[in-house]
Design a protein around this motif. Sequence first.
Motif, short mmCIF file in Angstrom:
data_model
loop_
_atom_site.label_atom_id
_atom_site.label_comp_id
_atom_site.label_asym_id
_atom_site.label_seq_id
_atom_site.Cartn_x
_atom_site.Cartn_y
_atom_site.Cartn_z
N ILE A 224 0.87 -1.17 0.00
CA ILE A 224 0.00 0.00 0.00
C ILE A 224 0.91 1.23 0.00
O ILE A 224 1.63 1.49 0.97
CB ILE A 224 -0.93 0.03 1.23
CG1 ILE A 224 -1.83 -1.21 1.26
CG2 ILE A 224 -1.78 1.31 1.23
CD1 ILE A 224 -2.68 -1.33 2.52
N LEU B 206 -7.05 4.34 -4.96
CA LEU B 206 -8.12 4.80 -4.09
C LEU B 206 -7.88 6.26 -3.74
O LEU B 206 -6.91 6.59 -3.07
CB LEU B 206 -8.17 3.97 -2.80
CG LEU B 206 -8.33 2.45 -2.97
CD1 LEU B 206 -8.04 1.74 -1.66
CD2 LEU B 206 -9.74 2.13 -3.45
N PRO C 290 -10.64 7.25 0.01
CA PRO C 290 -11.62 6.15 0.09
C PRO C 290 -12.59 6.24 1.25
O PRO C 290 -13.64 5.60 1.21
CB PRO C 290 -10.73 4.90 0.22
CG PRO C 290 -9.45 5.41 0.81
CD PRO C 290 -9.26 6.78 0.22
N ILE D 64 -9.14 -3.00 2.44
CA ILE D 64 -7.91 -2.61 1.75
C ILE D 64 -6.76 -3.53 2.17
O ILE D 64 -5.97 -4.00 1.33
CB ILE D 64 -7.57 -1.13 2.04
CG1 ILE D 64 -8.64 -0.21 1.44
CG2 ILE D 64 -6.19 -0.76 1.48
CD1 ILE D 64 -8.53 1.23 1.89
N VAL E 76 -1.70 -1.38 -4.18
CA VAL E 76 -2.66 -0.35 -3.81
C VAL E 76 -1.99 1.02 -3.74
O VAL E 76 -0.95 1.17 -3.10
CB VAL E 76 -3.33 -0.66 -2.45
CG1 VAL E 76 -4.31 0.44 -2.07
CG2 VAL E 76 -4.02 -2.02 -2.48
N MET F 99 -3.08 4.65 -2.34
CA MET F 99 -4.14 5.23 -1.52
C MET F 99 -3.84 6.70 -1.22
O MET F 99 -2.85 7.02 -0.58
CB MET F 99 -4.29 4.47 -0.20
CG MET F 99 -5.50 4.92 0.62
SD MET F 99 -5.54 4.19 2.27
CE MET F 99 -4.26 5.16 3.06
N SER G 155 -5.01 10.13 0.65
CA SER G 155 -5.87 10.55 1.76
C SER G 155 -5.38 11.86 2.35
O SER G 155 -4.17 12.09 2.45
CB SER G 155 -5.91 9.48 2.86
OG SER G 155 -6.69 9.93 3.96
N SER H 281 -0.35 2.64 5.34
CA SER H 281 0.63 2.58 4.26
C SER H 281 1.90 1.83 4.63
O SER H 281 2.37 1.90 5.77
CB SER H 281 1.01 4.00 3.82
OG SER H 281 -0.12 4.75 3.48
#
Length: 512
Positions: free
Chosen positions: A299, A438, A441, A457, A467, A469, A471, A481
């Motif tokens: 991630i 994402l 998300p 996830i 992934v 991500m 944010s 992460s």
Amino acid sequence: MQGNAKLAAAIHRHKQRMGEEVLAVEGVRKEFPGVVALDDVQLKVRAGTVHALMGENGAGKSTLMKIIAGIYTPDRGTVRLRGEEVTLKGPLDALEQGIAMIHQELNLMPFMTVAENIWIRREPKGAFGLIDHAKMSRMTRELFDRLKIRIDPDVEVRTLTVAARQMVEIAKAVSYDSDVLIMDEPTSALTETEVAHLFDIIRGLREQGIGIVYITHKMNELFEIADEFSVFRDGKYIGTHASTDVTRDDIIRMMVGREITNMFPKETVPIGDTVLEVRDLTLPGVFEGMNFTVRAGEILGFAGLVGSGRSNVAEALFGVTPAASGTIRIRGQEVSIRSPVDAMRHGMAFLTEDRKDTGCFLSLEVLENMQMAVLQEAHVKMGFVDQAGVNKRCEEMKAALRIKTPTLYERIENLSGGNQQKVLIARWLLTKPKILILDEPTRGIDVGAKAEIHRLISKLAGEGVAVVMISSELPEVLGMSDRILVMHEGHQTGILDRAEANQVKIMELAAR
């Protein structure tokens, strides 16, 4: 001036009611086909206080607010305003009786001026019944001075930032001299500086005796701005407390009816080979020189302040706005991604930042929203859709993600924000992606749904999905992460390993 005298009279009237019960909801029930949205709920708001309304998505908060704002009619129960029972015949009736609501999705008219938006249907008239634009502009400036808002009343709304539009919405609501002001997730698209300004405005309104109902999923906001809060769960009233009497964990327990011991269930999973490799990706004027890799089971979090370019990089990767230069390699092979179709062909999936504008098709059913990314794969035979096969997979995904909907044939606009988000995630999981992007998300969804999405996830990473991500919530980035890429004004400023990352280091890189 007449406007100032009227303003002073309104403030005096509000202050006289300070501490009194300005709004009371008792025994309200509201049922939709197949769903009891509210079951014998109550809410009491005092003048000169900020009353936060908390609850998971689907708890009934928005339904109650729409009843108070005159959009819905309750099946049972009473609404009292200033001690008198009222029957609200519509939103205009609610406004005239002293209730104003600022919706999460702003409702301004972009090609009209700020002043025209604020005074629409109430424009001051001059000779021959024509609109007195000079007076309307002056009234707007007086209103803005009261709220410490610095926006030109004569510019068109379409030229304003999201934060400025939010301020215009607030000013418009206040212009009705409302006794009750409802704010639905007012900070969801604001920076920290803009949130601080908004809170200053709210404090000023509170001092003037206005009762404010404040809906938020952000715990830190609750403790900073709210005097008291009420919690709803599954359409039922759970309780009301002063914000000084409880902790964050107390509120979560009331909201979800259980302990959430691990908001960020990051699992240690085997990290495989590089799946995605990006070199010198550039879109002039937006971002440049992006260099990173993502491996199977990893991630990669993207952090940065609003406007840093994080979402633009995601859109370039998925072909929404293709990069002008640079290379993208998937499993070592250079690929050309000029459209989302290209990206999907290479095993990518992309959950966009704004589920209402660019994610959900609000007028369509849950099934239609969920299935649209897979109809061109194995489910088309001899030109016909294998609808039974599609339905089976969608039902399985509904169960796996615990999507709360009476049936797959419910219109998605009737679902809560968290359940809408799960439908969008289901849409992309049905494509069995190798790379999942994402963008925000868990924005605008409650703590229970957030924990479920975080677990999902982690599960996908454990199955070997790479992934990416994005944010704006640092605890989320840090908690989920393996590595964190930080951006500032379109530039990549650093990549931190999970072991070394903390909020201070991220902010130092994000604010360079």
